[in-house]
Design an enzyme around this catalytic site. Structure first.
Site, short mmCIF file in Angstrom:
data_model
loop_
_atom_site.label_atom_id
_atom_site.label_comp_id
_atom_site.label_asym_id
_atom_site.label_seq_id
_atom_site.Cartn_x
_atom_site.Cartn_y
_atom_site.Cartn_z
N GLY A 72 42.59 36.22 44.98
CA GLY A 72 43.72 36.88 45.63
C GLY A 72 43.29 37.73 46.82
O GLY A 72 44.13 38.24 47.57
N LYS A 110 29.70 46.87 48.00
CA LYS A 110 30.16 45.86 48.95
C LYS A 110 30.06 44.47 48.33
O LYS A 110 29.27 44.24 47.42
CB LYS A 110 29.35 45.90 50.25
N HIS A 112 33.91 34.94 39.56
CA HIS A 112 34.26 35.35 40.93
C HIS A 112 33.29 34.81 41.98
O HIS A 112 33.70 34.26 43.00
CB HIS A 112 34.25 36.87 41.06
N LYS A 145 25.33 46.46 39.21
CA LYS A 145 25.99 47.77 39.10
C LYS A 145 24.92 48.84 39.22
O LYS A 145 23.74 48.56 39.05
CB LYS A 145 26.66 47.89 37.74
N HIS A 184 40.87 37.26 39.94
CA HIS A 184 41.54 38.08 40.97
C HIS A 184 40.83 38.01 42.33
O HIS A 184 41.44 38.29 43.35
CB HIS A 184 41.73 39.53 40.49
N ASP A 200 31.51 41.83 65.87
CA ASP A 200 32.09 42.39 64.65
C ASP A 200 33.61 42.34 64.70
O ASP A 200 34.22 42.95 65.58
CB ASP A 200 31.59 43.86 64.55
N GLY A 217 50.67 43.00 26.05
CA GLY A 217 49.57 43.96 26.24
C GLY A 217 49.99 45.00 27.27
O GLY A 217 49.17 45.51 28.03
P1 NDP Z 1 43.20 47.06 26.61
O1 NDP Z 1 42.48 47.10 25.32
O2 NDP Z 1 43.28 48.29 27.42
O3 NDP Z 1 44.68 46.55 26.38
C1 NDP Z 1 44.98 45.50 25.51
C2 NDP Z 1 46.47 45.45 25.30
O4 NDP Z 1 46.76 44.47 24.34
C3 NDP Z 1 47.06 46.74 24.81
O5 NDP Z 1 48.35 46.87 25.36
C4 NDP Z 1 47.14 46.51 23.32
O6 NDP Z 1 48.14 47.38 22.86
C5 NDP Z 1 47.55 45.08 23.29
N1 NDP Z 1 47.25 44.38 22.03
C6 NDP Z 1 46.08 44.38 21.37
N2 NDP Z 1 46.19 43.60 20.27
C7 NDP Z 1 47.45 43.14 20.24
C8 NDP Z 1 48.18 42.31 19.35
N3 NDP Z 1 47.62 41.80 18.27
N4 NDP Z 1 49.45 42.04 19.64
C9 NDP Z 1 50.05 42.56 20.74
N5 NDP Z 1 49.41 43.36 21.62
C10 NDP Z 1 48.13 43.64 21.37
O7 NDP Z 1 42.53 45.87 27.45
P2 NDP Z 1 42.61 45.61 29.01
O8 NDP Z 1 43.95 45.96 29.50
O9 NDP Z 1 41.46 46.23 29.65
O10 NDP Z 1 42.38 44.05 29.08
C11 NDP Z 1 43.38 43.11 28.76
C12 NDP Z 1 42.88 41.72 29.15
O11 NDP Z 1 42.62 41.69 30.54
C13 NDP Z 1 41.55 41.35 28.48
O12 NDP Z 1 41.55 39.98 28.24
C14 NDP Z 1 40.51 41.69 29.53
O13 NDP Z 1 39.35 40.91 29.39
C15 NDP Z 1 41.27 41.31 30.80
N6 NDP Z 1 40.79 42.01 31.98
C16 NDP Z 1 40.88 43.36 32.08
C17 NDP Z 1 40.45 44.01 33.21
C18 NDP Z 1 40.60 45.48 33.38
O14 NDP Z 1 40.27 45.97 34.47
N7 NDP Z 1 41.07 46.23 32.40
C19 NDP Z 1 39.86 43.25 34.35
C20 NDP Z 1 39.86 41.83 34.15
C21 NDP Z 1 40.30 41.25 33.01
P3 NDP Z 1 48.35 47.80 21.35
O15 NDP Z 1 47.04 48.30 20.86
O16 NDP Z 1 49.41 48.80 21.47
O17 NDP Z 1 48.79 46.57 20.68
#
Ligand code: NDP
Length: 506
Positions: free
Chosen positions: A207, A370, A266, A364, A204, A425, A39
């Site tokens: 962390g 905070k 969280h 939200k 997170h 504080d 991803g």
């Molecule tokens: P996005 O939709 O922005 O990114 C998803 C990624 O997965 C992309 O790189 C997409 O690229 C790839 N992807 C989707 N389907 C496939 C597949 N079948 N095979 C391979 N790659 C695939 O999501 P986020 O980055 O926002 O979130 C990712 C994870 O992190 C989720 O589980 C989300 O719940 C979690 N998360 C995200 C947060 C955030 O702030 N964004 C915060 C906390 C958790 P492509 O389409 O090119 O395949």
């Protein structure tokens, strides 16, 4: 009587500062390491994962022979990945060469319509870089993927990509399921492929420096222990406020709402650390055992202990963002009943906390940004100062404005014999002048390299957390309960304040 709040500064004694030192932890530092981001083209990867990896690389925290492998379906390359990440990192002129070096250690493969071949290719690339398919080397696979892809991806990793001589660790992003049943399904799937010590479920918040500090505040200080219970504490509030709206995350919010977004994970983690019994030791499993016990003693939330809200636009606001309500966001399905605010009261049935409400409040589109824990002590019995004594409070601020505050009663200086409330504080910004805290992702990704699971969610912990919230989530959805409107930029619904007072939080 003049009631005022004076910020009294408290100082850290320099000789007592103990700084984080990665070299004290145990990594197999000489072996080749592969960090694979599945991803890689997504939002989380560009905003958190790559910037954290870069910072760790820049600061020489990672094993020296570490390489990075991105994968997603998009047909892009490392140059494009770098372009995606650039806005989320600050690179000074003298870091530029090192930044180039970091990217030269990156590779990217685009997915095809043949997943077997894709994962075989990832395995082959790593094997080649690590000195052959059977050579010594460790591997981390980080699932920055939509949850619908988790099962496929992990099955493929197990089939094709496990290290032959070395360890393999899997980082999993939330959500870990949608409710108890779906979470159990994912857990069973993961445990059919990997052992628990290979699975790193990311929350997170664990962390954040101050969240990690909760264990130290409680168990490295003698003074809190005797009063950390129902005899002295009236109520505890864990408060998460954001002054932004959902900003285009309408579909996510419609499906999940604020309880799933921040409470079940969280904020419940924070409550566990505040309320758990003293662990047998500070080891990962002893701490997680103590958290699980606490969650087992926490009753499932009931509707009488819940207030739900949804923000509406405030037409009188000067800030144009505040004029847009949740329902006005084009990404929100019309008529969505999703909550952008919730207050729930958790009740812990054990000897320490029986009768002490734990109020979890999150929203939200509120007035401030905070996250804080407020531990409110009971009032003074037989107050000899004519009832002037306010309740003591310990306030723990988490996230970007880390601080510890204690509210105490104190004599007004001079001729007066009256008392007033003062605030001691300890604010990180003032106390640690040149401190630059690592991001939560930096801390947790480094923990993955070192095999430190303390700040990752264990399977049984996750199950207990879902047991607390699943019944109420099903009730809210089954009965289509409508949240109460509150104005963007306000404190949330007044009904939430009333429920707090009813639960002894003044
Ligand atoms: P996005 O939709 O922005 O990114 C998803 C990624 O997965 C992309 O790189 C997409 O690229 C790839 N992807 C989707 N389907 C496939 C597949 N079948 N095979 C391979 N790659 C695939 O999501 P986020 O980055 O926002 O979130 C990712 C994870 O992190 C989720 O589980 C989300 O719940 C979690 N998360 C995200 C947060 C955030 O702030 N964004 C915060 C906390 C958790 P492509 O389409 O090119 O395949």
């Amino acid at each position: 009587l003049a009631l005022g709040t004076y910020p009294l500064s408290c100082t850290a004694r320099p000789q007592q500062k103990v700084h984080f030192n990665a070299s004290q932890l145990h990594a197999d530092v000489d072996a080749p390491h592969a960090f694979v981001i599945l991803g890689a083209s997504g939002d989380l990867s560009k905003r958190e994962i790559y910037p954290a990896l870069w910072s760790l690389y820049r600061d020489n925290k990672l094993p020296s022979n570490t390489r990075f492998y991105g994968h997603a379906r998009k047909n892009i390359d490392v140059a494009k990945l770098r372009e995606n990440v650039d806005p989320y990192v600050k690179i000074s002129d003298d870091e530029l060469k090192r930044y180039d070096e970091f990217w030269s250690l990156n590779k990217y493969t685009a997915g095809t319509d043949n997943e077997d071949a894709d994962y075989d290719k990832i395995n082959e690339m790593i094997g080649k870089d690590q000195g052959g398919p059977d050579a010594r080397g460790n591997r981390i696979f980080y699932l920055a993927l939509p949850p619908s892809v988790f099962q496929n991806a992990t099955t493929q990793i197990k089939r094709a990509c496990m290290a032959k001589k070395g360890w393999t660790r899997i980082g999993v992003e939330k959500p870990f399921g949608h409710d108890l049943a779906s979470s159990e399904e994912l857990s069973h799937h993961l445990s059919s492929l990997f052992t628990e010590d290979q699975i790193y479920r990311m929350d997170h918040f664990l962390g954040y420096d101050m969240v990690q500090n909760l264990l130290r505040i409680r168990f490295a200080n003698r003074m809190f222990d005797p009063s950390w219970n129902k005899h002295s504490i009236a109520s505890v509030k864990i408060n998460f406020c954001e002054n932004m709206g959902i900003e285009g995350r309408g579909v996510f919010f419609d499906e999940n709402g604020i309880i799933r977004d921040v409470m079940q994970n969280h904020l419940l983690q924070i409550m566990s650390l505040i309320a758990m019994e003293k662990p047998v030791s500070a080891s990962s499993d002893d701490v997680r055992d103590a958290k699980v016990e606490l969650l087992k003693s926490t009753k499932a939330v009931v509707m009488d202990d819940v207030v739900l809200g949804q923000y509406v636009g405030n037409p009188d606001s000067d800030d144009p963002r505040e004029r847009i309500g949740f329902q006005d966001d084009p990404t929100v399905p019309p008529g969505s009943n999703a909550s952008t605010f919730a207050l729930t009261v958790l009740r812990i049935q054990n000897q320490r906390w029986e009768g002490v409400p734990f109020i979890i409040r999150a929203g939200k589109g509120l007035d401030v940004n905070k996250t804080e824990v407020i531990i409110q002590y009971k009032g003074i019995e037989n107050d000899i100062f004519n009832g002037q004594s306010n309740r003591n409070e310990l306030i723990i601020r988490i996230g970007t404005t880390e601080a510890l505050q204690v509210k105490l009663m104190s004599k007004i200086p001079g001729f007066s014999s009256n008392i007033e409330e003062i605030t001691m504080d300890f604010d990180y910004i003032n106390e640690y002048k040149d401190l630059k805290l690592p991001s939560a992702y930096e801390v947790l990704l480094l923990d993955m390299f070192h095999g430190n699971q303390m700040n990752f969610v264990r399977e049984d912990e996750l199950k207990e957390a879902w047991k607390i919230f699943t019944p109420i989530l099903h009730e809210i959805e089954g009965k289509q309960i409508k949240p109460i409107d509150y104005k963007f930029g306000s404190k949330g619904p007044q009904e939430a304040d009333e429920l707090e007072v009813k639960n002894n939080f003044l």
